[in-house]
Write an enzyme that holds these catalytic residues in place. Structure first.
Site, PDB file in Angstrom:
ATOM      1  N   TRP A  10     -94.695   3.244 -65.094  1.00  0.00           N
ATOM      2  CA  TRP A  10     -95.801   3.928 -64.403  1.00  0.00           C
ATOM      3  C   TRP A  10     -95.945   3.437 -62.962  1.00  0.00           C
ATOM      4  O   TRP A  10     -96.727   3.989 -62.197  1.00  0.00           O
ATOM      5  CB  TRP A  10     -97.114   3.713 -65.158  1.00  0.00           C
ATOM      6  N   HIS A  96     -86.497  -4.661 -60.770  1.00  0.00           N
ATOM      7  CA  HIS A  96     -86.521  -3.248 -60.335  1.00  0.00           C
ATOM      8  C   HIS A  96     -86.199  -3.203 -58.842  1.00  0.00           C
ATOM      9  O   HIS A  96     -86.580  -4.103 -58.091  1.00  0.00           O
ATOM     10  CB  HIS A  96     -87.905  -2.639 -60.610  1.00  0.00           C
ATOM     11  N   SER A 220     -84.678   9.642 -61.391  1.00  0.00           N
ATOM     12  CA  SER A 220     -85.053  11.064 -61.442  1.00  0.00           C
ATOM     13  C   SER A 220     -84.674  11.727 -62.767  1.00  0.00           C
ATOM     14  O   SER A 220     -84.234  12.875 -62.784  1.00  0.00           O
ATOM     15  CB  SER A 220     -84.449  11.825 -60.256  1.00  0.00           C
ATOM     16  N   GLY A 241     -89.453   7.011 -64.227  1.00  0.00           N
ATOM     17  CA  GLY A 241     -90.589   6.744 -63.355  1.00  0.00           C
ATOM     18  C   GLY A 241     -91.541   7.925 -63.341  1.00  0.00           C
ATOM     19  O   GLY A 241     -92.382   8.092 -64.224  1.00  0.00           O
ATOM     20  N   GLY A 242     -91.400   8.792 -62.330  1.00  0.00           N
ATOM     21  CA  GLY A 242     -92.350   9.883 -62.110  1.00  0.00           C
ATOM     22  C   GLY A 242     -92.667  10.697 -63.351  1.00  0.00           C
ATOM     23  O   GLY A 242     -93.843  10.997 -63.631  1.00  0.00           O
TER      24      GLY A 242
END
Ligand code: PEP
Length: 258
Positions: A10, A96, A220, A241-242
């Site tokens: 997140w 990361h 992605s 992620g997103g």
């Protein structure tokens, strides 16, 4: 190889209400229809307790985004791996690329964090990946190799006892140029990178331990490309992620596991 692992990062997103709501939504889905993969969410530190409460009695696991290499002490603003375990985490992301670039973290620091995580009974998710310039220069595999050799705790499996860390670390291959950009590596590039990492893991840890390390792809990953990516050999899951901030998208990625 166990189920694939779909891990949601997140990042620095989420206040209490929204974070709890997202976790409740995922937990409710997972309670009513157990997914064919392991699901993990890694919220920001202030949400670990409320998100952990929302995930209780569901198969969705809780992880953190970073830890300090020391267990405790005079390190203002940091958080120790035993604190994360105490908050209910099973995993912690280390190294990361945003930590490496925002905070100048070196491979040696990442390795120390991974070792601290394992000592606290957590599974470290060790991230690595090349920049766009490094790929353009034909150095992607060399960069991956040097980061893996430098960041992985010395000998595996790194965990002890019977906790989650006993299974050893997870490695996440995340080409930096694909993170948050909407660009993804081709299936061929992912296969090449993951195959290289698998070979190195066998060499470093021994064949059986090297084969048991899950290698995640990140960069992605979305519902519309997840099935193709997750079908690539040696892709044992995804670091998302997103798309992990939307329950529908994260759930759809989990449902794409072959
Ligand atoms: C990540 O943060 O690890 C990541 C892969 O982000 P995104 O899915 O947004 O590219």
């Amino acid at each position: 190889m166990p189920h694939k692992l779909i891990a949601g990062n997140w990042k620095m997103n989420g206040l209490k209400g929204a974070g709890r709501e997202l976790a409740r939504d995922l937990a409710a889905r997972a309670r009513s229809a157990a997914p064919d993969c392991d699901l993990l969410v890694c919220p920001p530190a202030q949400l670990l307790i409320p998100v952990g409460e929302a995930l209780a009695d569901s198969p969705v696991q809780l992880g953190a985004q970073d830890c300090h290499a020391e267990a405790s002490g005079a390190h203002t603003g940091d958080i120790g791996a035993p604190m994360l375990a105490d908050a209910g985490c099973s995993h912690v992301i280390v190294g990361h690329s945003e930590r490496r670039s925002d905070h100048g973290e070196s491979d040696a620091q990442v390795r120390a964090k991974a070792a601290a995580a394992a000592a606290a009974g957590l599974v470290p998710i060790v991230c690595l990946g090349e920049t766009e310039a490094e790929r353009a220069a034909g150095r992607a595999l060399a960069v991956i190799e040097s980061q893996l050799r430098g960041s992985l705790p010395e000998r595996g499996p790194v965990g002890g006892g019977t906790g989650p860390a006993a299974a050893g670390p997870v490695v996440a291959y995340e080409p930096v140029w694909a993170i948050g950009t909407g660009k993804t590596a081709t299936a061929g590039d992912i296969a090449e990178a993951h195959g290289h990492i698998r070979g190195l893991l066998r060499e470093i840890l021994g064949r059986s331990a090297g084969d048991s390390v899950r290698i995640l792809y990140g960069g992605s990953v979305k519902p519309d490309n997840a099935a193709e990516i997750l079908a690539v050999e040696d892709v044992d899951g995804a670091l998302v992620g997103g798309a992990s901030l939307k329950a529908d998208d994260f759930w759809a990625i989990g449902a794409s596991c072959p």
